[in-house]
Design an enzyme around this catalytic site. Structure first.
Site, PDB file in Angstrom:
ATOM      1  N   GLY A   1      -1.953 -13.061   5.370  1.00  0.00           N
ATOM      2  CA  GLY A   1      -2.647 -11.236   6.293  1.00  0.00           C
ATOM      3  C   GLY A   1      -1.234 -10.556   5.494  1.00  0.00           C
ATOM      4  O   GLY A   1      -0.405 -10.543   5.478  1.00  0.00           O
ATOM      5  N   THR A   2      -1.192  -9.678   3.999  1.00  0.00           N
ATOM      6  CA  THR A   2      -0.755  -8.896   3.390  1.00  0.00           C
ATOM      7  C   THR A   2      -0.942  -7.853   2.853  1.00  0.00           C
ATOM      8  O   THR A   2      -1.621  -6.996   2.856  1.00  0.00           O
ATOM      9  CB  THR A   2      -0.793 -10.003   2.378  1.00  0.00           C
ATOM     10  OG1 THR A   2      -0.506 -11.689   2.300  1.00  0.00           O
ATOM     11  CG2 THR A   2       0.247 -10.405   1.030  1.00  0.00           C
TER      12      THR A   2
END
Length: 536
Positions: A354-355
């Site tokens: 998740g970036t």
């Protein structure tokens, strides 16, 4: 008036954004605007990147947080600099220690996968070396949004709700209650358009700004993290935080179509994109929408990924050198494996020897490619009480096989998915690019670079083009708008094609290119999320 902000039945079109004085491209409009505001106050592209990154921990907490890692590529004064701000595992953790607890596989949630957060250290290191404004000024927009709130954007609301529903089922132990206190305080996630705030988050950001992150690693915040870990028998300790420093590194790159594509060296997976480009650069691809183009791209990424997953870890623990994986001789050998049909890839034997993502640029020629992540969405599910710090679960990527290069060891950095990219031509910068999204990232880098250099697409079109993602073996996921006739042709070549329901699994990219003659900036942003280019 009630409207569904996620219901978009009609195709829309974004145009490439142009500007002269400065530009910030990222996945959330408020964060992009915060970065441009810093430029207008006299900051440079580095200050803008830090401001945007800190803001994203507040306005897009589903993808990153204060307790995550970061990497950066910075172009300034004619040189490209690399920063690896990934954190190591706690010194006291080991395969043996986990097995003594009856743990055979590293879990996704809880204290076991928590590694030292590097993001606050990245902000401080970048500010100290290249910034123009005090860190207190640069973090002010993020502090303001945390303290006073902001309305939740559509894609953010979608993933926040999904996380809350999932966490309610799987995070049932006492140590996880602080996540719900922070991110679902009324028993549910905030709705799209609803104002959300976190005073704990604001207080932590103030401490980081005022102490240049010293509080986080060696002061009050470190004490709070240490106490929380001890309470629930975690491995992370204040000594692990105190020993941490971000690492300045030399970027690695390969020549491709008269340009050079740059990545951060391992422990990041950027080398996978470079290996794949090495396999593809001996051929010409006249037509993007051609089955042979897609087939060769997929086969190349398979081979590169298979090697990456076997060999990539913290550089000092790798049994194979980076230069050997990127050598022309090794590329030539691996290239021979690409045939007419889809293959089941296996690792090669290289010669021994998740970036969230954001891009910034200013009128002085400084440019930054920056990426930051908690790994899987909100990360470990742990939030340090009263601080807003969601701790990452990056340690989930370690192997429990003691013979594997990326095996779990105390004080070691794991194989890392987040990768910033940068493009140059000769001694001139072209600009920063990136596509976030777990193991999609090197695949996104490959597709965006080929869209740009092989098929001459503008920044926005290069990002908007339908994407594919190799999953495992012969399985390939494609977007809903991926050309059906090509999907069918790929299936006839043995690829197992699956069509996704939406663009969520295919990453979120940003691009800023700079014209070397005029200094004019052109930017594209991600249509698969709440992306925005803020320009001046």
């Amino acid at each position: 008036m009630s409207i569904d902000t996620l219901y978009n039945p009609y195709p829309s079109q974004r145009m490439t954004t142009f500007a002269k004085n400065g530009m910030v491209a990222t996945s959330q409009p408020l964060a992009a605007q915060a970065g441009v505001d810093i430029l207008k106050k006299g900051g440079n592209a580095v200050d803008a990147a830090i401001a945007t990154a800190a803001c994203l921990t507040v306005v897009e907490p589903t993808s990153n947080g204060i307790g995550g890692d970061a990497f950066a590529l910075v172009w300034t004064k004619g040189k490209l600099h690399g920063l690896n701000a990934s954190g190591p595992s706690p010194q006291s953790i080991s395969i043996e220690a986990l097995k003594e607890k009856g743990i055979e596989d590293i879990p996704k949630y809880g204290w076991i996968p928590v590694t030292v957060p590097g993001a606050p250290g990245a902000w401080a290191a970048l500010s100290e070396r290249f910034g123009k404004l005090p860190l207190t000024d640069v973090l002010a927009p993020a502090i303001d949004y945390a303290a006073n709130g902001y309305p939740v954007s559509p894609t953010l609301g979608k993933y926040w709700k999904a996380a809350a529903v999932h966490f309610k089922k799987v995070l049932t132990n006492d140590e996880f209650k602080h996540w719900f206190d922070t991110f679902a305080p009324d028993g549910k996630s905030p709705e799209v358009g609803e104002v959300w705030r976190s005073e704990g988050h604001a207080s932590t950001l103030r401490d980081i700004a005022e102490t240049k992150a010293e509080s986080f690693y060696r002061g009050k915040i470190a004490d709070e993290i240490d106490a929380f870990s001890k309470k629930y028998d975690g491995f992370l300790r204040k000594d692990d935080l105190a020993a941490y420093q971000p690492e300045w590194v030399d970027p690695i790159g390969v020549e491709y179509r008269g340009h050079k594509v740059w990545e951060i060296p391992p422990n990041g997976q950027g080398i996978i994109a470079l290996m794949a480009l090495n396999l593809l650069k001996d051929s010409e691809y006249a037509n993007k929408e051609d089955v042979e183009t897609y087939h060769k791209q997929i086969e190349a990424i398979k081979l590169a990924f298979t090697d990456g997953l076997k060999y990539v870890t913290e550089n000092k623990s790798m049994t194979t050198r980076t230069e050997d994986l990127l050598s022309e001789a090794y590329a030539a050998e691996r290239r021979k494996l690409i045939g007419e049909k889809a293959m089941d890839p296996t690792p090669g034997t290289p010669p021994k020897g998740g970036t969230v993502y954001l891009a910034t640029a200013d009128s002085e020629g400084n440019m930054v490619s920056f990426i930051q992540s908690n790994y899987m969405g909100f990360g470990s599910g742990l939030v340090v009480p009263g601080t807003g710090i969601a701790l990452q679960n990056r340690g989930h990527n370690f192997s429990m096989d003691p013979e594997h290069d990326n095996c779990l060891e105390g004080g070691k950095k794991t194989y890392h998915t987040i990768i910033p990219g940068f493009l140059t031509k000769g001694d001139q910068p072209v600009g920063p690019f990136g596509v976030m999204g777990g193991f999609m990232q090197p695949q996104g880098h490959l597709q965006v670079i080929m869209n740009t250099l092989d098929f001459h697409l503008n920044p926005q079109a290069a990002l908007d083009a339908p994407r594919w993602q190799w999953m495992e073996d012969k399985k390939v996921l494609v977007e809903p708008n991926f050309p059906n006739h090509i999907a069918q042709a790929l299936a006839r070549k043995g690829h197992q094609i699956q069509v996704a329901l939406d663009g969520g699994p295919f990453g979120r990219g940003q691009i800023i290119w700079r014209d070397p003659e005029t200094g004019v900036l052109s930017g594209g942003t991600e249509s698969r999320t709440d992306g925005s280019v803020a320009a001046w």
